[in-house]
Motif scaffolding. Structure first.
Motif, PDB file in Angstrom:
ATOM      1  N   GLU A 182      -5.848  -2.993 -20.666  1.00 14.77           N
ATOM      2  CA  GLU A 182      -4.971  -3.759 -19.559  1.00 14.77           C
ATOM      3  C   GLU A 182      -3.632  -4.212 -20.087  1.00 14.77           C
ATOM      4  O   GLU A 182      -2.651  -3.755 -19.438  1.00 14.77           O
ATOM      5  N   TYR A 183      -3.555  -4.934 -21.133  1.00 16.99           N
ATOM      6  CA  TYR A 183      -2.330  -5.531 -21.406  1.00 16.99           C
ATOM      7  C   TYR A 183      -1.450  -4.576 -21.799  1.00 16.99           C
ATOM      8  O   TYR A 183      -0.203  -4.363 -21.271  1.00 16.99           O
ATOM      9  N   ASN A 184      -1.713  -3.525 -22.603  1.00 21.16           N
ATOM     10  CA  ASN A 184      -0.762  -2.538 -23.237  1.00 21.16           C
ATOM     11  C   ASN A 184      -0.330  -1.429 -22.047  1.00 21.16           C
ATOM     12  O   ASN A 184       0.689  -0.883 -22.357  1.00 21.16           O
ATOM     13  N   LEU A 185      -1.474  -1.260 -21.172  1.00 21.79           N
ATOM     14  CA  LEU A 185      -1.114  -0.292 -19.955  1.00 21.79           C
ATOM     15  C   LEU A 185      -0.066  -1.088 -19.113  1.00 21.79           C
ATOM     16  O   LEU A 185       0.822  -0.304 -18.731  1.00 21.79           O
ATOM     17  N   TYR A 186      -0.261  -2.289 -18.862  1.00 21.05           N
ATOM     18  CA  TYR A 186       0.903  -2.902 -18.173  1.00 21.05           C
ATOM     19  C   TYR A 186       2.241  -3.034 -18.725  1.00 21.05           C
ATOM     20  O   TYR A 186       3.103  -2.854 -18.216  1.00 21.05           O
ATOM     21  N   LYS A 187       2.211  -3.022 -20.036  1.00 22.43           N
ATOM     22  CA  LYS A 187       3.412  -3.096 -20.946  1.00 22.43           C
ATOM     23  C   LYS A 187       4.368  -1.799 -20.688  1.00 22.43           C
ATOM     24  O   LYS A 187       5.564  -1.426 -20.467  1.00 22.43           O
ATOM     25  N   GLN A 188       3.423  -0.866 -20.896  1.00 19.12           N
ATOM     26  CA  GLN A 188       3.754   0.746 -21.030  1.00 19.12           C
ATOM     27  C   GLN A 188       4.274   0.871 -19.372  1.00 19.12           C
ATOM     28  O   GLN A 188       5.528   1.414 -19.386  1.00 19.12           O
ATOM     29  N   LEU A 189       3.585   0.629 -18.259  1.00 20.29           N
ATOM     30  CA  LEU A 189       4.072   0.815 -17.138  1.00 20.29           C
ATOM     31  C   LEU A 189       5.547   0.141 -16.739  1.00 20.29           C
ATOM     32  O   LEU A 189       6.386   0.579 -15.935  1.00 20.29           O
ATOM     33  N   SER A 190       5.571  -1.144 -17.094  1.00 19.36           N
ATOM     34  CA  SER A 190       6.514  -2.157 -16.983  1.00 19.36           C
ATOM     35  C   SER A 190       7.947  -1.288 -17.708  1.00 19.36           C
ATOM     36  O   SER A 190       8.947  -1.323 -17.229  1.00 19.36           O
ATOM     37  N   ARG A 191       7.807  -1.040 -19.072  1.00 17.22           N
ATOM     38  CA  ARG A 191       8.686  -0.265 -19.768  1.00 17.22           C
ATOM     39  C   ARG A 191       9.326   1.004 -19.076  1.00 17.22           C
ATOM     40  O   ARG A 191      10.590   1.348 -18.730  1.00 17.22           O
ATOM     41  N   GLU A 192       8.325   1.796 -18.388  1.00 17.05           N
ATOM     42  CA  GLU A 192       8.748   2.858 -17.724  1.00 17.05           C
ATOM     43  C   GLU A 192       9.553   2.523 -16.315  1.00 17.05           C
ATOM     44  O   GLU A 192      10.422   3.367 -15.903  1.00 17.05           O
TER      45      GLU A 192
END
Length: 112
Positions: free
Chosen positions: A49-59
């Motif tokens: 969940e955390y890593n997907l959240y960070k990836q989406l934020s970066r995008e």
């Protein structure tokens, strides 16, 4: 046969992360078509969940469309829920996992 899915494979598929999304989706499809049992380590759900959240934020930032943390976290949870829907086998029971006071039902981990 059993296959443990790496957290990054799920992130690739959920976020359509380039250049790995297509290959990760193909691997999951091949496993499903060959009746391979897919597993996701339950201890990695918060990391996922955390890593997907960070990836989406970066995008979002890269695209010039920053969103609130709450919106991105909600999107991450929705994508993870969609990700597990078609991978839930009939021989497993749901495992309730707490994700920052929210509950998510995954069916990758415990056999009946």
């Amino acid at each position: 046969m059993n296959l443990l899915i790496d957290v990054n494979v799920a992130i690739d598929i959920c976020s359509q992360r380039k250049p790995h999304a297509e290959t990760s989706a193909l691997a999951i499809d091949m496993a499903a078509s060959n009746e391979v049992r897919l597993w996701l380590y339950c201890g990695s759900t918060q990391t996922l969940e955390y890593n997907l959240y960070k990836q989406l934020s970066r995008e979002n930032i890269a695209a010039g469309k920053p969103e609130t943390n709450k919106t991105v976290l909600s999107k991450a949870r929705r994508l993870l829920t969609e990700f597990v829907k078609d991978k839930q086998g009939s021989s497993t029971k749901p495992v309730e996992l707490s994700l920052n006071s929210h509950r998510c039902s995954l069916r990758f981990c415990v056999e009946e």
